[in-house]
Design an enzyme around this catalytic site. Structure first.
Site, PDB file in Angstrom:
ATOM      1  N   LYS A  66       0.842  -1.205   0.000  1.00  0.00           N
ATOM      2  CA  LYS A  66       0.000   0.000   0.000  1.00  0.00           C
ATOM      3  C   LYS A  66       0.879   1.259   0.000  1.00  0.00           C
ATOM      4  O   LYS A  66       0.583   2.241  -0.685  1.00  0.00           O
ATOM      5  CB  LYS A  66      -0.936  -0.005   1.222  1.00  0.00           C
TER       6      LYS A  66
ATOM      7  N   GLN B 108      -4.045  -1.416  10.149  1.00  0.00           N
ATOM      8  CA  GLN B 108      -4.056  -2.742   9.526  1.00  0.00           C
ATOM      9  C   GLN B 108      -4.522  -3.807  10.514  1.00  0.00           C
ATOM     10  O   GLN B 108      -4.032  -3.896  11.634  1.00  0.00           O
ATOM     11  CB  GLN B 108      -2.642  -3.068   9.010  1.00  0.00           C
TER      12      GLN B 108
ATOM     13  N   ASP C  44     -10.809   3.026   5.090  1.00  0.00           N
ATOM     14  CA  ASP C  44     -11.083   1.579   5.109  1.00  0.00           C
ATOM     15  C   ASP C  44     -12.590   1.295   5.086  1.00  0.00           C
ATOM     16  O   ASP C  44     -13.009   0.170   4.815  1.00  0.00           O
ATOM     17  CB  ASP C  44     -10.543   0.980   6.416  1.00  0.00           C
TER      18      ASP C  44
HETATM   19  N1  GUN Z   1      -6.861  -6.763   6.945  1.00  0.00           N
HETATM   20  C1  GUN Z   1      -7.354  -7.508   5.928  1.00  0.00           C
HETATM   21  N2  GUN Z   1      -7.970  -6.721   5.024  1.00  0.00           N
HETATM   22  C2  GUN Z   1      -7.874  -5.455   5.477  1.00  0.00           C
HETATM   23  C3  GUN Z   1      -8.314  -4.195   4.977  1.00  0.00           C
HETATM   24  O1  GUN Z   1      -8.960  -4.061   3.924  1.00  0.00           O
HETATM   25  N3  GUN Z   1      -7.997  -3.121   5.735  1.00  0.00           N
HETATM   26  C4  GUN Z   1      -7.322  -3.238   6.906  1.00  0.00           C
HETATM   27  N4  GUN Z   1      -7.074  -2.127   7.589  1.00  0.00           N
HETATM   28  N5  GUN Z   1      -6.904  -4.379   7.403  1.00  0.00           N
HETATM   29  C5  GUN Z   1      -7.173  -5.486   6.680  1.00  0.00           C
END
Ligand code: GUN
Length: 296
Positions: A55, A99, A122
């Site tokens: 990312k 995350q 998110d």
């Molecule tokens: N863990 C697995 N998928 C995601 C996501 O789309 N965003 C975040 N913040 N954590 C994750």
């Protein structure tokens, strides 16, 4: 045996979206706004490190300035909330992403509810979850299911009136996916069924589906004898399984038996290279949108 499925190239579609976003980032910069995104990672989960790394790279390529806050595994909930308070108040940050998964002592629901809804790129804050349920487009939508919708649209898949079966009822994919596809409107209007661990006959549901979204985290669960010819298969799964032939002793597989489904599906996402890149593209899109709003 029918013709092989059309493979939905998630990398190419994600790249196209990134190109489209370039113009919006340039316009923001012209107005003196540099889109800013904060990543927060707690502990040393190897998969989370890889995801956040990807990312960060995507942000840098697009001209979004990102900063990553790495906290130790033993971080308390209060410590994480204190950091989020600072990030919420920082004017140069338009988005915040914590995350998941988080260590056991930290409640994810509390953390997601602490990020300002306007910075919640998110789409996990209850306000944004509520807006999604209400069909209110002013909120942020979760990146992975939003990416699946985008793949369907850009691959010419008709969702209106389609029977959609979603495998998995998680908060990150299954539930929001259902909410998106059952809404009234373009790229929606589907008849949605969610299957989960207590569903009596998953195969019977899958056999009548026009579109299947597999997001339950069971390696290669969806088999060729569970689908009808021409079905569209979207594989969200990321499962690490033992593989004696691999150097690391493991490999990643999705939630679908890709090799065998290729001969029966109408369209299918590869894995990797399908849904994964779209999650990142949607995060970039949400962040650009957050910056555009802050710039008004
Ligand atoms: N863990 C697995 N998928 C995601 C996501 O789309 N965003 C975040 N913040 N954590 C994750």
């Amino acid at each position: 045996m029918s013709a092989p499925a059309k493979i939905i190239d998630g990398r190419a579609i994600a790249a196209q979206i990134q190109t489209e976003l370039t113009t919006r980032v340039a316009e923001l910069r012209r107005r003196g706004v540099v889109p800013g995104l904060a990543f927060v990672r707690v502990g040393e989960d190897p998969a989370s490190k890889v995801y956040v790394g990807r990312k960060e790279k995507a942000c840098a390529e697009l001209g979004i300035v990102s900063e990553t806050h790495i906290l130790p595994e033993a971080t308390t909930e209060a410590e994480l909330l204190a950091l989020l308070g600072k990030l919420n108040a920082a004017n140069h940050l338009h988005g915040i992403l914590v995350q998941a998964p988080l260590p056991k002592q930290i409640r994810e629901s509390v953390v997601f509810a602490t990020v300002l809804p306007t910075k919640d790129v998110d789409g996990f804050h209850p306000v944004n979850v509520g807006k999604l349920m209400l069909g209110d487009d002013t909120g942020f939508k979760p990146c992975t299911p939003a990416g699946v919708v985008e793949l369907l649209v850009r691959s010419g898949v008709k969702t209106s009136g389609a029977e959609v079966v979603i495998l998995g009822r998680g908060n990150i994919v299954g539930k929001p996916m259902a909410a998106m596809l059952c809404q009234k409107g373009a790229a929606a209007n589907s008849t949605v069924t969610i299957c989960h661990s207590a569903t009596r006959d998953v195969r019977a549901h899958c056999l009548r589906a026009d579109i299947i979204v597999a997001a339950m985290g069971v390696p290669e669960f969806l088999k060729a004898d569970m689908v009808k010819p021409g079905v569209v298969v979207m594989d969200v799964g990321v499962n690490r399984v033992p593989d004696a032939t691999a150097k690391t002793g493991t490999k990643l597989v999705g939630d679908v038996d890709y090799k065998n489904l290729l001969n029966i599906a109408g369209q299918i996402t590869p894995n990797p290279g399908g849904v994964g890149p779209m999650t990142i593209a949607m995060l970039l899109q949400n962040t650009v949108r957050a910056a555009e709003r802050a710039a008004v």
